[in-house]
Scaffold this motif. Structure first.
Motif, short mmCIF file in Angstrom:
data_model
loop_
_atom_site.label_atom_id
_atom_site.label_comp_id
_atom_site.label_asym_id
_atom_site.label_seq_id
_atom_site.Cartn_x
_atom_site.Cartn_y
_atom_site.Cartn_z
N GLY A 149 6.22 -13.34 1.23
CA GLY A 149 6.64 -13.66 2.59
C GLY A 149 5.50 -13.77 3.57
N GLY A 150 4.27 -13.51 3.11
CA GLY A 150 3.11 -13.66 3.98
C GLY A 150 3.01 -12.56 5.01
N GLU A 151 2.40 -12.89 6.14
CA GLU A 151 2.13 -11.88 7.16
C GLU A 151 3.40 -11.26 7.72
N SER A 152 4.50 -11.98 7.64
CA SER A 152 5.76 -11.43 8.17
C SER A 152 6.17 -10.16 7.44
N GLU A 153 5.69 -9.99 6.20
CA GLU A 153 6.04 -8.78 5.45
C GLU A 153 5.42 -7.53 6.05
N MET A 154 4.40 -7.71 6.88
CA MET A 154 3.79 -6.56 7.53
C MET A 154 4.81 -5.81 8.37
N GLU A 155 5.86 -6.49 8.78
CA GLU A 155 6.90 -5.85 9.59
C GLU A 155 7.85 -5.01 8.74
N ARG A 156 7.75 -5.16 7.40
CA ARG A 156 8.66 -4.45 6.50
C ARG A 156 7.87 -3.77 5.38
N PRO A 157 7.02 -2.82 5.70
CA PRO A 157 6.25 -2.15 4.64
C PRO A 157 7.18 -1.47 3.64
N PRO A 158 6.82 -1.49 2.35
CA PRO A 158 7.70 -0.93 1.32
C PRO A 158 7.55 0.58 1.17
N PHE A 159 7.77 1.31 2.27
CA PHE A 159 7.64 2.75 2.22
C PHE A 159 8.74 3.35 1.34
N ARG A 160 8.35 4.36 0.52
CA ARG A 160 9.28 5.08 -0.34
C ARG A 160 10.06 4.14 -1.27
N GLN A 161 9.42 2.99 -1.58
CA GLN A 161 10.03 2.04 -2.51
C GLN A 161 9.15 1.91 -3.75
N GLU A 162 9.78 1.77 -4.89
CA GLU A 162 9.02 1.49 -6.10
C GLU A 162 8.79 -0.01 -6.20
N LEU A 163 7.52 -0.41 -6.25
CA LEU A 163 7.20 -1.82 -6.38
C LEU A 163 7.36 -2.26 -7.83
N GLU A 164 7.60 -3.55 -8.02
CA GLU A 164 8.06 -4.04 -9.33
C GLU A 164 7.00 -3.98 -10.43
N SER A 165 5.72 -4.16 -10.06
CA SER A 165 4.67 -4.32 -11.06
C SER A 165 3.65 -3.19 -10.96
N SER A 166 2.85 -3.09 -12.00
CA SER A 166 1.72 -2.15 -12.00
C SER A 166 0.42 -2.92 -11.88
N VAL A 167 -0.59 -2.26 -11.31
CA VAL A 167 -1.92 -2.86 -11.18
C VAL A 167 -2.94 -1.77 -11.45
N LEU A 168 -4.00 -2.14 -12.14
CA LEU A 168 -5.07 -1.17 -12.41
C LEU A 168 -6.14 -1.32 -11.34
#
Length: 665
Positions: free
Chosen positions: A78-97
């Motif tokens: 969603g680009g910069e607009s996602e800054m308005e909806r930080p994923p606090f206390r949410q599990e994100l879908e992928s893992s990253v090293l």
């Protein structure tokens, strides 16, 4: 105390550092190493607790925790607009090293067009930490917005620079803490123009796969409220030490400075130094740092209850006339600088080396055959790279990462289509220049305490040099302005204002690029360069790039991307076999030797340390599995360059270099 290569790192990490990785959460896919176009001997050894070494060797603290490991990840489509909806206390879908570029296989993401991204992890603070807690990022490309326990604590711009945040007031000290990072990385996306070096969203021959996101170590450390913030140290060959101890407060107190004998815990000097202002003192009879004898002195600085470990090397970089020729001087003597163009790219980690050992192995290969210098090419490395150069005795020419040379326009919201278009970024040129200037100062200030750095490079081949209006005339004043700007920040190094063309006479070097044969300080030239005239140009003549001869590799060692393979024929010269490659190198190095003996050549940069993607002109293949060099030949030829420089310093040339025997093949 710390002595040999890597000892500072190993001591601190063994005693203090424990790797930390977020376990797989429900709803988050587990980390999996991707199958990239090519790997290295270190790829499979990385595991899930990468880079455990303490990451800041010139200001090391005892209480720290490494946050590298498996984090959660989401592409912020969603680009910069996602800054308005930080994923606090949410599990994100992928893992990253962490800390590996999002585009890399080691990251586990291996993404494309990762312009906007979310990272998330959790951490605990040790119960024993009773003072302030600092969160450190060694580098995030390009802009990072950091949240701790749902509060924004920082917004940092610049893909190569370290930053830290005091997060004490945001912590749940008796429980788990949440760390969320939003990353924006435009690379060369229109209309942005930011320092990116050789990164491109659409790689092509001499421009490579980009690096987005967290690509250097993240860590926590404990420090008192009134603590040491930065150390700037320069030690000269005359024993004079210039030091500034920057603190988190405006205190005018003093700090304890302790200097140890080399490779020893014996105290050589203990004094008090004022903080937050420049101070100088003299150390008696120091052993000097040089490529032949890279002596380093360990240091402890104490401010109240805060104590940090550091080190320095006593050396002086200057210039002067030797037998009628302007020369670079190390500790008052002419030392011919010979090194490689060092891109610092890795097929498995891209900007991020897979490990400390892997990173240092490149430098050891160069040192083994007699190189005494490396040109770090429009990229800034992890701090441990500079420590390794200090310890091995490799002089560094450090480039400022270049601005973009072209732009791409993404016209598909899913970023699946990204046609390359040569567009002039629409951002105001003055804004772009001011930001480039700011980051140039950040680079110099961040790196200026490393003894191995001898020269700063502002512009590479005019990339990002501003124009005046629309009349096609280069801005001839900016080179001089920026040279003075850098000189004011660091008066202890030489400055190569423009390596290659468009040279306007600024700085300490006349720097020519020419492939494959050299034109180093010679009266012959190819445009856009000009002949070097020691009577009118009183700068140091150096061959900033040359060589570039390539040798195609088997599929086993190739970057298996069609566009890169198709670009191999763009190499300046291709040699049929490693034997022919070595023979051609021998011929070119003999030509350079002649120019050193007869003219004003004071240094040269061979292209390059390793192959990179579609470039096959490295001493090593891109996977580091094949060393093309006939080591005995290279040792003889490199030594021949140094001997020719020593002869030329004593004579006015012989109009013919006597044969030294030996040869290539």
């Amino acid at each position: 105390m710390f002595g040999s290569l890597g000892a500072v790192t190993l001591l601190v990490s063994a005693v203090l550092g424990q790797g930390f990785a977020t376990p797989k959460a429900n709803g988050t896919s587990g980390y999996e190493l991707k199958q990239g176009p090519l790997d290295t001997p270190w790829t499979e050894k990385v595991g899930t607790t990468p880079w455990p070494e303490y990451p800041r060797p010139q200001m090391a603290r005892s209480e720290w925790r490494n946050l590298n490991g498996v984090w959660q990840y989401r592409n912020a489509s969603g680009g910069e607009s996602e800054m308005e909806r930080p994923p606090f206390r949410q599990e994100l879908e992928s893992s990253v090293l962490v800390p590996f570029c999002l585009e890399s296989a080691l990251s586990g993401v291996m993404g494309n067009y990762t312009i906007h991204s979310w990272y998330r992890t959790t951490f605990n603070v040790p119960d024993s930490w009773t003072e302030r807690v600092l969160l450190n990022f060694a580098a995030v490309d390009y802009q990072a917005t950091v949240f701790v326990n749902e509060k924004q604590v920082a917004n940092h711009t610049g893909g190569y620079w370290a930053f830290n945040i005091d997060i004490t007031d945001q912590l749940n000290k008796n429980g788990t803490n949440e760390l969320v990072v939003f990353v924006f990385d435009p690379t060369n996306l229109w209309p942005y123009n930011v320092p990116i070096g050789k990164q491109k969203l659409i790689p092509e021959h001499i421009f490579y796969t980009p690096c987005s996101g967290i690509w250097q170590t993240v860590w926590l450390e404990s420090a008192p409220a009134d603590s040491i913030e930065k150390l700037h140290i320069n030690a000269g060959a005359d024993g004079k030490v210039d030091i500034t101890v920057h603190t988190t407060s405006n205190t005018t107190t003093t700090a304890d400075f302790i200097l140890y004998e080399p490779n020893s815990e014996l105290v050589k000097l203990k004094i008090k130094v004022p903080v937050n202002k420049a101070h100088s003192f003299v150390v008696d009879s120091p052993q000097l740092w040089s490529p032949d004898s890279p002596t380093l002195y360990n240091i402890t600085v104490k401010l109240g209850s805060d104590a940090v470990q550091s080190y320095t090397g006593f050396r002086t970089i200057s210039k002067g006339v030797v037998n009628g020729v302007q020369r670079p001087l190390l500790n008052g003597e002419f030392v011919f600088m010979f090194g490689t163009l060092d891109q610092g790219y890795w097929p498995d980690g891209l900007h991020s080396p897979p490990s400390f050992d892997a990173m240092v192995s490149d430098l050891k290969v160069l040192k083994e055959v007699g190189y005494n210098m490396v040109r770090k090419h429009i990229k800034v490395e992890p701090a441990l790279f500079y420590q390794a150069a200090d310890q091995l005795g490799l002089m560094l020419i450090q480039d400022m990462p270049a601005l973009s040379t072209s732009s791409v326009f993404i016209n598909d919201e899913t970023a699946k289509q990204c046609p390359g278009v040569s567009l002039t970024p629409s951002l105001d040129p003055d804004t772009v220049q001011k930001e480039f200037d700011r980051q140039l100062a950040v680079m110099v200030n961040q790196l200026k305490s490393y003894p191995s750095i001898v020269t700063w490079v502002i512009y590479n081949e005019g990339w990002g040099q501003p124009w005046e209006g629309n009349d096609g005339v280069r801005n001839t004043s900016i080179d001089g302005i920026l040279t003075d700007y850098v000189r004011k920040i660091d008066p202890t190094r030489l400055i190569d204002s423009v390596t290659g063309w468009h040279d306007h006479g600024a700085g300490d070097f006349y720097d020519n690029h020419h492939y494959s044969s050299p034109q180093c300080g010679t009266p012959w030239y190819s445009t856009p360069s000009s002949p070097y005239n020691s009577e009118t140009d009183h700068r140091i003549a150096i061959q900033g790039e040359f060589g570039g001869i390539g040798q195609n590799v088997s599929e086993e060692h190739a970057w298996k991307v069609a566009a890169s393979i198709n670009a191999i024929n763009n190499t300046y010269e291709l040699d049929a076999t490693p034997k022919i490659w070595n023979l051609r190198a021998h011929m070119i190095l003999q030509e350079l030797e002649f120019q050193i003996q007869e003219y004003a050549c004071s240094g040269a940069v061979w292209t390059q340390t390793t192959d990179v993607e579609g470039e096959v002109n490295g001493m090593l293949t891109y996977d580091r599995r094949v060393n093309r060099m006939d080591k005995d030949m290279w040792r003889r030829d490199i030594q021949g360059l140094y001997e020719a420089a020593a002869r030329r310093a004593r004579t006015n040339g012989t109009m013919g270099v006597e044969g030294r025997g030996g040869g290539g093949g």
